[in-house]
Scaffold this motif. Structure first.
Motif, PDB file in Angstrom:
ATOM      1  N   LEU A  36       0.854  -1.197   0.000  1.00 25.87           N
ATOM      2  CA  LEU A  36       0.000   0.000   0.000  1.00 25.87           C
ATOM      3  C   LEU A  36       0.881   1.234   0.000  1.00 25.87           C
ATOM      4  O   LEU A  36       1.764   1.355   0.860  1.00 25.87           O
ATOM      5  CB  LEU A  36      -0.923   0.000   1.226  1.00 25.87           C
ATOM      6  CG  LEU A  36      -1.964   1.113   1.324  1.00 25.87           C
ATOM      7  CD1 LEU A  36      -3.224   0.621   2.032  1.00 25.87           C
ATOM      8  CD2 LEU A  36      -1.399   2.334   2.079  1.00 25.87           C
ATOM      9  N   THR A  37       0.670   2.078  -0.994  1.00 29.92           N
ATOM     10  CA  THR A  37       1.421   3.345  -1.081  1.00 29.92           C
ATOM     11  C   THR A  37       0.455   4.503  -0.866  1.00 29.92           C
ATOM     12  O   THR A  37      -0.568   4.606  -1.554  1.00 29.92           O
ATOM     13  CB  THR A  37       2.089   3.479  -2.452  1.00 29.92           C
ATOM     14  OG1 THR A  37       2.979   2.350  -2.633  1.00 29.92           O
ATOM     15  CG2 THR A  37       2.872   4.780  -2.543  1.00 29.92           C
ATOM     16  N   ALA A  38       0.764   5.340   0.146  1.00 31.78           N
ATOM     17  CA  ALA A  38      -0.137   6.443   0.516  1.00 31.78           C
ATOM     18  C   ALA A  38       0.624   7.775   0.526  1.00 31.78           C
ATOM     19  O   ALA A  38       1.799   7.832   0.912  1.00 31.78           O
ATOM     20  CB  ALA A  38      -0.760   6.176   1.880  1.00 31.78           C
ATOM     21  N   THR A  39      -0.088   8.850   0.072  1.00 38.12           N
ATOM     22  CA  THR A  39       0.458  10.220   0.143  1.00 38.12           C
ATOM     23  C   THR A  39      -0.237  10.930   1.295  1.00 38.12           C
ATOM     24  O   THR A  39      -1.473  10.991   1.356  1.00 38.12           O
ATOM     25  CB  THR A  39       0.207  10.975  -1.157  1.00 38.12           C
ATOM     26  OG1 THR A  39       0.860  10.275  -2.222  1.00 38.12           O
ATOM     27  CG2 THR A  39       0.754  12.397  -1.075  1.00 38.12           C
ATOM     28  N   THR A  40       0.593  11.457   2.221  1.00 39.76           N
ATOM     29  CA  THR A  40       0.050  12.048   3.437  1.00 39.76           C
ATOM     30  C   THR A  40      -0.234  13.532   3.204  1.00 39.76           C
ATOM     31  O   THR A  40       0.614  14.268   2.676  1.00 39.76           O
ATOM     32  CB  THR A  40       1.028  11.891   4.597  1.00 39.76           C
ATOM     33  OG1 THR A  40       1.317  10.501   4.749  1.00 39.76           O
ATOM     34  CG2 THR A  40       0.426  12.413   5.892  1.00 39.76           C
ATOM     35  N   GLY A  41      -1.412  13.946   3.637  1.00 41.62           N
ATOM     36  CA  GLY A  41      -1.775  15.372   3.619  1.00 41.62           C
ATOM     37  C   GLY A  41      -1.580  15.915   5.021  1.00 41.62           C
ATOM     38  O   GLY A  41      -0.487  15.905   5.577  1.00 41.62           O
ATOM     39  N   GLN A  42      -2.624  16.341   5.636  1.00 35.74           N
ATOM     40  CA  GLN A  42      -2.570  16.888   6.989  1.00 35.74           C
ATOM     41  C   GLN A  42      -2.398  15.754   7.985  1.00 35.74           C
ATOM     42  O   GLN A  42      -2.999  14.687   7.861  1.00 35.74           O
ATOM     43  CB  GLN A  42      -3.857  17.667   7.271  1.00 35.74           C
ATOM     44  CG  GLN A  42      -3.796  18.516   8.530  1.00 35.74           C
ATOM     45  CD  GLN A  42      -5.054  19.368   8.671  1.00 35.74           C
ATOM     46  OE1 GLN A  42      -5.977  19.250   7.873  1.00 35.74           O
ATOM     47  NE2 GLN A  42      -5.074  20.248   9.646  1.00 35.74           N
ATOM     48  N   THR A  43      -1.539  16.027   9.026  1.00 38.96           N
ATOM     49  CA  THR A  43      -1.291  14.979  10.013  1.00 38.96           C
ATOM     50  C   THR A  43      -1.683  15.393  11.409  1.00 38.96           C
ATOM     51  O   THR A  43      -1.347  14.712  12.370  1.00 38.96           O
ATOM     52  CB  THR A  43       0.194  14.588   9.999  1.00 38.96           C
ATOM     53  OG1 THR A  43       0.974  15.744  10.249  1.00 38.96           O
ATOM     54  CG2 THR A  43       0.564  13.968   8.669  1.00 38.96           C
ATOM     55  N   GLY A  44      -2.371  16.501  11.608  1.00 33.42           N
ATOM     56  CA  GLY A  44      -2.884  16.870  12.935  1.00 33.42           C
ATOM     57  C   GLY A  44      -1.825  17.461  13.817  1.00 33.42           C
ATOM     58  O   GLY A  44      -0.795  17.976  13.368  1.00 33.42           O
ATOM     59  N   TYR A  45      -2.117  17.449  15.079  1.00 35.56           N
ATOM     60  CA  TYR A  45      -1.283  18.139  16.058  1.00 35.56           C
ATOM     61  C   TYR A  45      -0.543  17.143  16.927  1.00 35.56           C
ATOM     62  O   TYR A  45      -0.691  15.935  16.817  1.00 35.56           O
ATOM     63  CB  TYR A  45      -2.167  19.040  16.923  1.00 35.56           C
ATOM     64  CG  TYR A  45      -2.964  20.036  16.088  1.00 35.56           C
ATOM     65  CD1 TYR A  45      -2.359  21.208  15.661  1.00 35.56           C
ATOM     66  CD2 TYR A  45      -4.268  19.746  15.733  1.00 35.56           C
ATOM     67  CE1 TYR A  45      -3.091  22.119  14.894  1.00 35.56           C
ATOM     68  CE2 TYR A  45      -4.997  20.652  14.976  1.00 35.56           C
ATOM     69  CZ  TYR A  45      -4.407  21.856  14.558  1.00 35.56           C
ATOM     70  OH  TYR A  45      -5.130  22.719  13.805  1.00 35.56           O
ATOM     71  N   GLY A  46       0.252  17.667  17.877  1.00 41.19           N
ATOM     72  CA  GLY A  46       0.986  16.830  18.826  1.00 41.19           C
ATOM     73  C   GLY A  46       2.439  16.690  18.443  1.00 41.19           C
ATOM     74  O   GLY A  46       2.883  17.137  17.395  1.00 41.19           O
ATOM     75  N   THR A  47       3.143  16.081  19.366  1.00 40.52           N
ATOM     76  CA  THR A  47       4.586  15.941  19.202  1.00 40.52           C
ATOM     77  C   THR A  47       4.995  14.608  18.600  1.00 40.52           C
ATOM     78  O   THR A  47       6.178  14.382  18.366  1.00 40.52           O
ATOM     79  CB  THR A  47       5.279  16.118  20.558  1.00 40.52           C
ATOM     80  OG1 THR A  47       4.769  15.105  21.448  1.00 40.52           O
ATOM     81  CG2 THR A  47       4.992  17.489  21.144  1.00 40.52           C
ATOM     82  N   ALA A  48       4.057  13.627  18.427  1.00 40.10           N
ATOM     83  CA  ALA A  48       4.429  12.302  17.903  1.00 40.10           C
ATOM     84  C   ALA A  48       4.994  12.413  16.502  1.00 40.10           C
ATOM     85  O   ALA A  48       4.476  13.162  15.671  1.00 40.10           O
ATOM     86  CB  ALA A  48       3.211  11.389  17.887  1.00 40.10           C
ATOM     87  N   THR A  49       6.069  11.665  16.258  1.00 46.02           N
ATOM     88  CA  THR A  49       6.710  11.727  14.938  1.00 46.02           C
ATOM     89  C   THR A  49       6.030  10.822  13.918  1.00 46.02           C
ATOM     90  O   THR A  49       6.257  10.964  12.728  1.00 46.02           O
ATOM     91  CB  THR A  49       8.179  11.312  15.056  1.00 46.02           C
ATOM     92  OG1 THR A  49       8.234   9.986  15.585  1.00 46.02           O
ATOM     93  CG2 THR A  49       8.939  12.255  15.967  1.00 46.02           C
ATOM     94  N   THR A  50       5.250   9.838  14.387  1.00 47.58           N
ATOM     95  CA  THR A  50       4.523   8.961  13.470  1.00 47.58           C
ATOM     96  C   THR A  50       3.078   8.844  13.937  1.00 47.58           C
ATOM     97  O   THR A  50       2.771   9.087  15.114  1.00 47.58           O
ATOM     98  CB  THR A  50       5.123   7.547  13.431  1.00 47.58           C
ATOM     99  OG1 THR A  50       5.122   6.986  14.750  1.00 47.58           O
ATOM    100  CG2 THR A  50       6.532   7.559  12.918  1.00 47.58           C
ATOM    101  N   LYS A  51       2.254   8.490  12.993  1.00 44.78           N
ATOM    102  CA  LYS A  51       0.845   8.270  13.298  1.00 44.78           C
ATOM    103  C   LYS A  51       0.538   6.780  13.027  1.00 44.78           C
ATOM    104  O   LYS A  51       1.068   6.192  12.073  1.00 44.78           O
ATOM    105  CB  LYS A  51      -0.059   9.137  12.420  1.00 44.78           C
ATOM    106  CG  LYS A  51       0.282  10.641  12.488  1.00 44.78           C
ATOM    107  CD  LYS A  51       0.013  11.216  13.850  1.00 44.78           C
ATOM    108  CE  LYS A  51       0.271  12.740  13.865  1.00 44.78           C
ATOM    109  NZ  LYS A  51      -0.049  13.334  15.168  1.00 44.78           N
TER     110      LYS A  51
END
Length: 796
Positions: free
Chosen positions: A58-73
Motif C-alpha cells: 500500500l502506497t499512501a500520500t500524506t496530507g494533513q497529520t494533525g497536532y501533537g509531538t508524535a513523529t509517526t501516526k
C-alpha cells in the motif's frame, strides 16, 4: 504470477459534519470536534476473488497529520461494512468491526509504501472497500490524499475430490477437478505403496478411473491400503500448482489364494490290492501347488477328514477302519487372512473276515447219504467272505483218528454244497477228529468237529472199556455218546475232562470257537481263582473270582450268522451275578461285559436285595442298572446305564448326570434315550450306518437349575429361589455315597436331611425376599449339596 496496481477513490465521514467529498480519507479527531472515518474504494480489486494472493503493498500520500509531538501516526485498517462504493455506510461507531491490521505513517513524509500482507485474505475473498480509523485522540489525526494498492497474485491450483473415499480394486471411481477457470486443464496421477502412474491428462472437470487389481501386490499382508491421487493444474503449458486427495483401495473378495491340488495315495497296503480296503491300509493326502495371489504368501495349511487332522501339507491317516466314502478337505490361509479350500474323496472297500453260518459233518455212504456206520463222511458248509479284488475263499477239511496227534492231507470242500471225504476208509468203530479250515487271502477260521463211531446200543472193549450209544474205544473209560440225565445224585472223586471240576484249562474266559457251536472250546465249565489278575478277558480283575462259564449260540436271522454267547454265573465275590458278552461274526465281541441279576441266589430283601450289601446300593442297582463311561457311539452298548457325561464322549452335553436306555432292532438300528438327573430327556437314532443328532423329547417335563456347586458347610444363596412352588435339592449324604435328592415343599425355616443308609447331611432352608438360602446344620459324613432346581415358578 501477476502484479496489478489499484488506485483508491477516497472519502471520509465526520461524526459531526457527516460525509465529505474532498477526495481524501481521514481518521481521528480534528481540533477536538468530530471523529472521522476514512473510506478507500479500489475499483477492479474484486476481480482477484479466488486468486492466490502472494503479497500486498500500500502506497499512501500524506496530507494533513494533525497536532501533537508524535513523529509517526498509527493507521488502523478495517474491512468496510459493505463493499463496492465510496460512500459505504458505516456502523454506529463510524467504522467496521473487523480489524485487519495497522501501519505507521511518518508525520511529515508525503508518500510512503507499507507492507499490508494482512489484507491478502480479504482481497482473495473479493473485498474492494476498506476503512481507516483511530478515535483515540486528535494527536493520531491523519489525512491521506492518494492511496494505491499493488497486489502480487496467481491463479489457484484445483483441489480434486472423489465420488467415494474407499474403492475396491477393479471398480471405478470418479475424480472431480472443479477448476476456477474453465480454460484450465489437469493431469491426474496416483501413488499406492511403491507403485505410481498417470491416470489421465488434459482433464477439464472430471474423469473415471478403475484402480487395477494388480495394485494388491503393494499390500501382500492386508486387504486395504491408503494411497494418494495428485492433481496438476495447467494454464496452457504453465503448471499452476499441485493438490492431492487420499484414497483407500481394498482388495476384492474374489482375490483368494490358490488351494492347489489335494492328491491321495495308499500309505500302507496290507491287502496288496492297490485299493483302499477296510482294516488293511492307510491313506496319505498330499497338498501341492498351493500359492498366494497378488503378492500374498501362504501362511498356514490344514487337512481334515475322517476324524484326522494335519496342520501342514500332508496327512497320513491311521488304519482305515470303516467302509464307504471319506472326503478330505485342504484349506490354506494367505498373509491377507484369505482362505481357499479343495477336496478329495476316497472310497474304502468293505472287508470282513470269513464267517460260517452252518457247518455240518456226519458219517455217510459214497453218495453222501447219512449212515450211522458210514465209512465216508460229508461236510456241508455255508461260509461267507469279502469278494474284494484278488481275494478268494478256500475251504478244506483234514481228519485224524482221535487217538492220533496229527491230521492228514487236506481235502477241498465245496461251499454251499456237500463234499464227501474219506474214500471208504473211515472206520465205523473209530472216533475221528475233523478240522475244517475256512480261509481267504488274509484270515482263516478253524472249525473242529468229531465223528463218533457207529451207533450201537452198548459196546465193551477187551481192555476193560465200555461204551453206550457207540463202539467202545477207550480202555478204562465208560464212553457215552448219548445225552445223559442222572436222576439221582452224582458224586465225582476225580476231575472233569477239559479242565477239571473247578479250573478251566485256559485262563482266557473268551476263548471259543467262533464259527463252530460244538467246537473244542465251546463247552460249559466251572473255574475259580484267588487272583483274578491272572485271568485274561475277565470282568473281575483283582481278588478271588469263582464262577461257572456257559457258552451257547443264537442264530442271527438278519446277518445269517450264529452269534456265540458267553455267560459267567458268579458265585463269589457277588453271588447270583451273571456276566455276559456276545460274539457276532460280522462285528466281533461286544464292547464290555454286562451283568444282570437273577431271582435266585441273591442277598435277601431284608439286607438290601438285588445283590447289594445295603439298602442304598440296592435301590441304586435296581433303578440304574450298569454304570457306563466311554464313547456313546459304541454300538455294543445295549440296556440301561447311569452316566456321568463328563466321563463320556458324544453325549447330548459335555457334562451332567442321568440315565440312558439303549435298544436295538432286528435290523441293527439303535435308539438311545438319555434323561438328565431331574432334567430333560433327549433321544437319537442310529440308522443308515450313522448316528443322527440328539433331539429333545417333545413335551418333556423340565426343572430349572437355580444353583450348582459344592456346599459342605456355611450358607449358599439361591437367587430367585423363593419364586418357585418347591425346590429339589440334590447332592451326596456322605463323601462315598451316590447322588440323592430332597424335595422342599412350600414353607420356609424348615430343617431337612439328605439321607442314604447310615449317612446324613442336615440343612435349613430359608427365604429373604425373592431369594432362598441353604445353611448346613450338620455334616458328619463329609457329604455335600451339589444342585438346586426350582419347580413351578409362580412369582415374577
Amino acid at each position: 504470477m501477476s502484479k496489478n496496481s489499484y488506485k483508491a477513490q477516497l472519502n471520509y465521514y465526520d461524526s459531526k459534519w457527516g460525509w465529505k467529498s474532498e477526495g481524501t480519507a481521514s481518521q481521528g479527531q480534528w481540533d477536538g470536534t468530530g471523529v472521522r472515518t476514512g473510506v478507500l474504494y479500489f475499483p477492479g480489486l474484486a476481480a482477484l476473488k479466488g486468486k492466490i494472493i502472494n503479497s500486498v503493498k500500500l502506497t499512501a500520500t500524506t496530507g494533513q497529520t494533525g497536532y501533537g509531538t508524535a513523529t509517526t501516526k498509527t493507521v488502523y485498517i478495517y474491512n468496510s461494512a459493505s463493499q463496492g462504493g465510496i460512500k459505504t455506510s458505516l456502523n454506529a461507531g463510524h467504522r467496521t468491526g473487523n480489524a485487519l491490521g495497522s501501519c505507521k505513517a511518518p508525520m511529515w513524509d508525503n508518500t510512503k509504501t507499507f507492507d499490508v500482507a494482512f489484507m491478502a485474505a480479504s482481497i482473495a475473498a473479493g473485498y474492494d472497500t476498506y476503512c481507516i480509523y483511530n478515535g483515540s485522540s486528535y494527536t493520531d489525526y491523519l489525512k491521506w490524499t492518494a492511496v494505491t494498492l499493488e497486489v502480487d497474485w496467481q491463479e489457484p491450483a484445483t483441489q480434486p475430490s472423489l465420488s467415494a473415499a474407499t474403492v475396491e480394486m477393479g471398480k471405478s471411481v470418479t475424480i472431480n477437478t472443479p477448476a476456477v477457470n474453465s480454460a484450465y486443464r489437469h493431469t491426474l496421477r496416483y501413488a499406492f505403496g511403491g507403485a505410481s502412474g498417470t491416470i489421465a491428462t488434459g482433464i477439464a472437470s472430471s474423469v473415471s478411473w478403475t484402480p487395477p487389481v494388480s495394485l494388491a501386490n503393494q499390500i501382500p499382508s492386508a486387504t486395504a491400503g491408503s494411497g494418494t491421487i495428485y492433481c496438476d493444474t495447467y494454464s496452457g503449458s504453465t503448471l499452476l500448482g499441485t493438490k492431492s486427495v487420499s484414497i483407500t483401495l481394498t482388495v476384492p473378495g474374489s482375490v483368494v489364494p490358490s488351494a492347489g491340488t489335494l492328491s491321495a495315495a495308499l500309505a500302507e497296503d496290507t491287502s496288496g490290492t492297490g485299493l483302499y480296503v477296510k482294516g488293511m491300509g492307510e491313506a496319505k493326502l498330499t497338498l501341492s501347488d498351493a500359492s498366494g495371489i497378488y503378492g500374498s504368501s501362504i501362511t498356514s495349511y490344514t487337512i481334515t477328514g475322517g476324524g484326522w487332522t494335519a496342520t501342514n501339507g500332508a496327512l497320513t491317516t491311521g488304519t482305515l477302519a470303516s467302509a464307504g466314502n471319506i472326503t478330505f478337505t485342504a484349506t490354506v490361509t494367505d498373509s491377507r487372512g484369505r482362505k481357499a479350500s479343495t477336496t478329495r474323496a476316497i472310497n474304502i472297500i468293505d472287508y470282513t473276515k470269513p464267517g460260517v453260518a452252518v457247518c455240518d459233518v456226519y458219517r455217510c455212504d459214497a453218495d453222501g447219504n447219512r449212515k450211522k456206520a458210514g465209512t465216508y463222511f460229508a461236510v456241508e458248509i455255508n461260509a461267507s467272505y469279502s469278494a474284494i479284488t484278488g481275494n478268494t475263499l478256500s475251504i478244506t477239511a483234514r481228519y485224524k483218528k482221535q487217538s492220533e496227534s496229527s491230521y492228514g492231507t487236506a481235502a477241498n470242500v465245496t461251499n454251499n454244497g456237500k463234499t464227501v471225504i474219506g474214500g471208504g476208509n473211515i472206520g465205523a468203530s473209530t472216533t475221528y477228529d475233523v478240522l475244517v479250515t475256512v480261509a481267504d487271502k488274509y484270515n482263516s477260521l478253524l472249525i473242529q468237529r468229531t465223528l463218533s463211531t457207529k451207533s450201537v446200543l452198548q459196546s465193551f472193549k477187551r481192555s476193560a472199556g465200555a461204551a453206550i450209544g457207540k463202539v467202545a474205544e477207550l480202555a478204562n473209560w465208560l464212553d457215552v455218546a448219548w445225552n445223559t440225565r442222572i436222576r439221582g445224585n452224582l458224586h465225582v472223586n476225580g476231575g472233569v475232562a477239559n479242565g477239571g471240576a473247578t479250573n478251566q484249562s485256559t485262563n482266557d474266559l473268551l476263548l471259543i470257537n467262533t464259527g463252530d457251536p460244538y467246537g473244542e472250546w465251546n463247552y460249559d465249565c466251572s473255574f475259580g481263582t484267588d487272583d483274578a489278575s491272572t485271568l485274561k478277558n475277565s470282568p473281575v480283575t483283582s481278588g478271588p473270582f469263582y464262577a461257572y462259564r456257559r457258552t451257547y449260540q443264537v442264530y442271527n436271522t438278519v446277518n445269517n450268522f450264529y452269534n456265540t454267547v458267553v455267560e459267567l454265573h458268579e458265585s463269589y465275590p457277588q453271588r447270583g451275578r451273571i456276566w455276559k458278552r456276545e460274539y457276532a461274526p460280522n462285528i466281533g465281541w461286544s464292547g464290555h461285559w454286562s451283568y444282570s441279576f437273577t431271582n435266585n441266589d441273591v442277598v435277601p430283601i431284608a439286607n438290601g436285595g438285588t445283590g447289594a450289601t445295603n439298602r442304598g446300593d440296592a435301590l441304586y442297582n435296581f433303578i440304574v442298572g450298569g454304570v457306563y463311561s466311554g464313547n456313546l457311539n459304541d454300538l455294543a452298548i445295549i440296556g440301561s446305564y447311569w452316566i456321568n457325561l463328563s466321563s463320556c464322549q458324544n453325549g447330548p452335553s459335555s457334562s451332567g448326570y442321568g440315565t440312558m436306555e439303549v435298544t436295538r432292532s432286528t435290523t441293527n438300528n439303535y435308539l438311545q434315550r438319555f434323561t438328565f438327573y431331574m432334567g430333560m430327556t433327549y433321544y437319537r437314532t442310529f440308522t443308515n450306518g450313522r448316528w443322527y443328532d440328539w433331539r429333545a423329547l417333545p413335551n418333556a417335563h423340565t426343572a430349572e437349575t437355580l444353583w450348582e456347586g459344592s456346599l459342605k458347610n456355611g450358607t449358599a444363596t439361591i437367587a430367585n429361589g423363593a419364586k418357585y412352588a418347591y425346590l429339589i435339592v440334590g447332592g451326596w449324604a456322605g463323601s462315598n455315597e451316590d447322588a440323592v435328592t430332597q424335595i422342599i415343599p412350600v414353607g420356609w425355616g424348615t430343617h431337612m436331611r439328605l439321607t442314604s443308609a447310615d449317612k446324613w447331611l442336615a440343612y435349613q432352608c430359608d427365604s429373604s425376599g425373592s431369594n432362598a438360602s441353604l445353611t448346613i446344620l450338620s455334616n458328619p459324613s463329609g457329604g455335600s449339596i451339589a444342585w438346586v432346581w426350582g419347580v413351578c415358578r409362580y412369582k415374577e
